[in-house]
Write a protein that holds these residues in place. Structure first.
Motif, PDB file in Angstrom:
ATOM      1  N   GLY A 145      36.150  29.326  46.219  1.00 36.55           N
ATOM      2  CA  GLY A 145      35.398  30.101  47.204  1.00 36.55           C
ATOM      3  C   GLY A 145      34.622  29.281  48.206  1.00 36.55           C
ATOM      4  N   LYS A 146      34.690  27.953  48.113  1.00 31.61           N
ATOM      5  CA  LYS A 146      33.870  27.120  49.000  1.00 31.61           C
ATOM      6  C   LYS A 146      34.323  27.196  50.453  1.00 31.61           C
ATOM      7  CE  LYS A 146      36.484  22.902  47.854  1.00 31.61           C
ATOM      8  NZ  LYS A 146      37.552  23.607  47.105  1.00 31.61           N
ATOM      9  N   THR A 147      35.638  27.152  50.706  1.00 31.06           N
ATOM     10  CA  THR A 147      36.132  27.222  52.086  1.00 31.06           C
ATOM     11  C   THR A 147      35.906  28.611  52.674  1.00 31.06           C
ATOM     12  OG1 THR A 147      37.780  25.482  51.709  1.00 31.06           O
ATOM     13  CG2 THR A 147      38.160  26.969  53.561  1.00 31.06           C
ATOM     14  N   THR A 148      36.069  29.650  51.866  1.00 29.08           N
ATOM     15  CA  THR A 148      35.781  31.013  52.337  1.00 29.08           C
ATOM     16  C   THR A 148      34.319  31.135  52.729  1.00 29.08           C
ATOM     17  OG1 THR A 148      37.508  31.931  50.916  1.00 29.08           O
ATOM     18  CG2 THR A 148      35.836  33.455  51.721  1.00 29.08           C
ATOM     19  N   THR A 149      33.422  30.520  51.947  1.00 24.05           N
ATOM     20  CA  THR A 149      31.990  30.526  52.284  1.00 24.05           C
ATOM     21  C   THR A 149      31.758  29.848  53.625  1.00 24.05           C
ATOM     22  OG1 THR A 149      31.378  30.492  49.934  1.00 24.05           O
ATOM     23  CG2 THR A 149      29.704  29.791  51.518  1.00 24.05           C
ATOM     24  N   LEU A 150      32.387  28.704  53.837  1.00 19.79           N
ATOM     25  CA  LEU A 150      32.238  27.976  55.096  1.00 19.79           C
ATOM     26  C   LEU A 150      32.753  28.813  56.260  1.00 19.79           C
ATOM     27  CD1 LEU A 150      31.376  24.894  55.694  1.00 19.79           C
ATOM     28  CD2 LEU A 150      33.770  24.612  56.283  1.00 19.79           C
ATOM     29  N   ARG A 151      33.871  29.477  56.082  1.00 17.09           N
ATOM     30  CA  ARG A 151      34.447  30.292  57.152  1.00 17.09           C
ATOM     31  C   ARG A 151      33.564  31.490  57.479  1.00 17.09           C
ATOM     32  NH1 ARG A 151      39.621  29.684  58.721  1.00 17.09           N
ATOM     33  NH2 ARG A 151      39.926  31.915  59.001  1.00 17.09           N
ATOM     34  N   MET A 152      32.878  32.024  56.491  1.00 11.80           N
ATOM     35  CA  MET A 152      31.948  33.125  56.772  1.00 11.80           C
ATOM     36  C   MET A 152      30.733  32.634  57.551  1.00 11.80           C
ATOM     37  SD  MET A 152      32.032  35.691  53.461  1.00 11.80           S
ATOM     38  CE  MET A 152      31.800  34.451  52.180  1.00 11.80           C
ATOM     39  N   ILE A 153      30.255  31.423  57.237  1.00 10.37           N
ATOM     40  CA  ILE A 153      29.141  30.861  58.003  1.00 10.37           C
ATOM     41  C   ILE A 153      29.566  30.620  59.448  1.00 10.37           C
ATOM     42  CG2 ILE A 153      27.581  28.889  58.224  1.00 10.37           C
ATOM     43  CD1 ILE A 153      27.829  28.533  55.154  1.00 10.37           C
ATOM     44  N   ALA A 154      30.806  30.166  59.631  1.00  7.70           N
ATOM     45  CA  ALA A 154      31.329  29.881  60.973  1.00  7.70           C
ATOM     46  C   ALA A 154      31.652  31.145  61.757  1.00  7.70           C
ATOM     47  CB  ALA A 154      32.570  29.011  60.872  1.00  7.70           C
ATOM     48  N   GLY A 155      31.788  32.275  61.059  1.00  4.11           N
ATOM     49  CA  GLY A 155      32.155  33.524  61.731  1.00  4.11           C
ATOM     50  C   GLY A 155      33.641  33.765  61.789  1.00  4.11           C
ATOM     51  N   LEU A 156      34.409  32.936  61.068  1.00  3.71           N
ATOM     52  CA  LEU A 156      35.870  33.090  61.049  1.00  3.71           C
ATOM     53  C   LEU A 156      36.305  34.133  60.028  1.00  3.71           C
ATOM     54  CD1 LEU A 156      36.793  29.298  61.288  1.00  3.71           C
ATOM     55  CD2 LEU A 156      36.628  30.970  63.149  1.00  3.71           C
ATOM     56  N   GLU A 157      35.410  34.488  59.105  1.00  3.84           N
ATOM     57  CA  GLU A 157      35.612  35.579  58.160  1.00  3.84           C
ATOM     58  C   GLU A 157      34.338  36.400  58.132  1.00  3.84           C
ATOM     59  OE1 GLU A 157      38.299  36.353  56.545  1.00  3.84           O
ATOM     60  OE2 GLU A 157      39.540  34.534  56.483  1.00  3.84           O
ATOM     61  N   GLN A 158      34.484  37.699  57.897  1.00  2.00           N
ATOM     62  CA  GLN A 158      33.326  38.562  57.776  1.00  2.00           C
ATOM     63  C   GLN A 158      33.059  38.880  56.311  1.00  2.00           C
ATOM     64  OE1 GLN A 158      30.922  40.023  59.900  1.00  2.00           O
ATOM     65  NE2 GLN A 158      31.693  38.347  61.179  1.00  2.00           N
ATOM     66  N   PRO A 159      31.799  38.801  55.852  1.00  3.92           N
ATOM     67  CA  PRO A 159      31.507  39.138  54.459  1.00  3.92           C
ATOM     68  C   PRO A 159      31.801  40.613  54.178  1.00  3.92           C
ATOM     69  CG  PRO A 159      29.634  38.019  55.503  1.00  3.92           C
ATOM     70  CD  PRO A 159      30.588  38.392  56.594  1.00  3.92           C
ATOM     71  N   THR A 160      32.249  40.882  52.957  1.00  8.17           N
ATOM     72  CA  THR A 160      32.395  42.264  52.516  1.00  8.17           C
ATOM     73  C   THR A 160      31.019  42.881  52.291  1.00  8.17           C
ATOM     74  OG1 THR A 160      34.445  41.624  51.402  1.00  8.17           O
ATOM     75  CG2 THR A 160      33.495  43.748  50.791  1.00  8.17           C
ATOM     76  N   ALA A 161      30.077  42.044  51.843  1.00 11.99           N
ATOM     77  CA  ALA A 161      28.699  42.480  51.626  1.00 11.99           C
ATOM     78  C   ALA A 161      27.784  41.282  51.808  1.00 11.99           C
ATOM     79  CB  ALA A 161      28.539  43.069  50.226  1.00 11.99           C
ATOM     80  N   GLY A 162      26.498  41.551  52.043  1.00 10.87           N
ATOM     81  CA  GLY A 162      25.520  40.485  52.175  1.00 10.87           C
ATOM     82  C   GLY A 162      25.258  40.077  53.611  1.00 10.87           C
ATOM     83  N   THR A 163      24.308  39.155  53.789  1.00  9.54           N
ATOM     84  CA  THR A 163      23.908  38.711  55.129  1.00  9.54           C
ATOM     85  C   THR A 163      23.839  37.193  55.202  1.00  9.54           C
ATOM     86  OG1 THR A 163      21.544  38.808  54.568  1.00  9.54           O
ATOM     87  CG2 THR A 163      22.545  40.796  55.522  1.00  9.54           C
ATOM     88  N   ILE A 164      24.016  36.686  56.430  1.00  7.74           N
ATOM     89  CA  ILE A 164      23.898  35.257  56.717  1.00  7.74           C
ATOM     90  C   ILE A 164      22.925  35.109  57.881  1.00  7.74           C
ATOM     91  CG2 ILE A 164      25.107  33.159  57.427  1.00  7.74           C
ATOM     92  CD1 ILE A 164      27.686  34.454  56.338  1.00  7.74           C
ATOM     93  N   SER A 165      21.942  34.228  57.733  1.00  9.30           N
ATOM     94  CA  SER A 165      20.969  34.027  58.801  1.00  9.30           C
ATOM     95  C   SER A 165      20.695  32.546  59.002  1.00  9.30           C
ATOM     96  CB  SER A 165      19.660  34.765  58.508  1.00  9.30           C
ATOM     97  OG  SER A 165      19.028  34.218  57.365  1.00  9.30           O
TER      98      SER A 165
END
Length: 393
Positions: free
Chosen positions: A58-78
């Motif tokens: 899940g580490k690369t998926t986490t990075l892609r969500m921070i970058a905005g290349l993937e959208q989280p199913t739930a939760g927030t990033i700030s």
């Protein structure tokens, strides 16, 4: 603007804004598969943070969500208190350095670095790009094309292109994966040096534990979409809290044991109650309480191979040790790596520094011992093999 000024300005932008990166309850599901599961992280501004784990953790998926290349199913990033969860990648104060560098082959090195600045119509784009190339010590190659550079030089150009935009967070996605071992180790030192100089927040994704531990201030070990353990590299190595972390970060000997009570002062140095008395395959040993997750019943006691002492099994051998027979001895130069069949336990690894002392051979009968301060205790319900054979080192 000098290179020093570029570094100070970049660092001040990140530090002064209090731009901590915060993930709250972040989950990412792909149909029936959960790649990231309710992840909470706070990454301080200006730190070098590593997400470490095997493929599929899940580490690369986490990075892609921070970058905005993937959208989280739930939760927030700030970042810096600003919710960026629903924003587009170009709206985020984030830049990414990829493993394949993604340089424009038809442009010069200088134009590659200045590209983003020129698109934003920054007046002194070329001057800033030159300063960034000085930072990565490639100003003398500004006129060349990417194909004329080595892999390490291309990686530094990609880093300069990302840093010159002065993002609050710089994401590194396996940036050293395409380099050979010698160059990778050299770049580890250079990356850490650059991060320290510019003061930006670096979030580094890797499956290579040596890479993470060499560069990062804090390492988060991920497994099945969650963080198993997080902390400074030395703490994770010396005191893992799960079998997965113990096995994934280097090598560990995990042995079944039973807590038989508190060790008395006569048994060990220290006050009563600071140590646990444990039974390992019929051998009475001790373990520091604050180095054990469980203080009663069945546990796993762990010891790193280099922390084990090995001596010939003689009548004068020290008590509180474990008998075994050498199965294999591999001379590696600075050390010799042994595999020992320990009575009642199974195969145990021992790393012995070659200081000119006696070497053991296959079939030699030996005794193994360790200092209680070097061992750690895990829950007896842990899988001894968890993390072993994954793609870490």
């Amino acid at each position: 603007m000098s290179t020093t000024e570029l570094s100070r300005e970049s660092g001040a932008a990140a530090q002064g804004s209090g731009a901590d990166l915060v993930l709250s309850g972040v989950t990412k599901r792909f149909t029936e598969f959960t790649a990231v599961d309710n992840l909470d992280l706070v990454i301080p501004s200006g730190s070098f943070f590593a997400l470490l784990g095997p493929s599929g953790c899940g580490k690369t998926t986490t990075l892609r969500m921070i970058a905005g290349l993937e959208q989280p199913t739930a939760g927030t990033i700030s970042i810096g208190g600003r919710d960026i969860t629903g924003t587009s990648p170009y709206q985020r104060p984030v830049n990414t350095v990829f493993q394949n560098y993604a340089l424009f082959p038809h442009m010069s090195v200088l134009d590659n670095v200045a590209f983003g600045l020129k698109r934003r119509k920054i007046r002194d784009a070329e001057a800033q790009a030159k300063e960034a190339l000085e930072l990565v010590e490639l100003a003398h190659l500004a006129a060349r094309r990417p194909a004329q550079l080595s892999g390490g030089q291309q990686q530094r150009v990609a880093l300069a292109r990302a840093v010159v935009n002065r993002p609050a967070v710089l994401l590194l996605d396996e940036p050293l994966g395409a380099l050979d071992m010698k160059l990778r180790r050299q770049m580890q030192v250079e990356l850490k040096k650059i991060q320290t100089e510019v003061g930006l927040t670096f979030v580094h994704v890797t499956h290579d534990q040596e890479e993470a531990m060499t560069m990062a201030d804090t390492v988060a070990v991920m497994n099945h979409g969650q963080v198993e353990q997080m902390g400074p590299p030395q703490e994770l190595y010396e005191l893992p809290r799960t079998a997965f972390v113990a096995n994934f970060l280097g090598k560990s000997n995990l042995m079944p044991a039973t807590v038989t009570g508190d060790a008395m002062p006569a048994t060990v140095t220290g006050d009563a109650g600071e140590y646990l008395q444990i039974d390992v395959a019929g051998n009475a040993l001790t373990l520091l309480k604050d180095r054990a997750t469980d203080h009663a019943g069945k546990i796993l006691v762990g010891i790193r191979p280099e922390k084990l002492r090995m001596e010939a099994d003689t009548a004068a051998a020290a008590p509180g040790s474990i008998r075994g027979v050498v199965l294999d001895a591999s001379f590696t130069g600075a050390s010799t790596e042994y595999l020992v069949d320990a009575e009642g336990i199974g195969t145990v690894g021992v790393f012995s520094q070659n200081h000119g002392g006696a070497l053991f051979n296959d079939g030699d009968r030996v005794r193994l011992a360790w200092d209680p301060e070097h061992a750690f205790g895990l829950s007896g319900s842990e899988d001894r093999e968890a993390g072993a054979g994954e793609d870490g080192l």
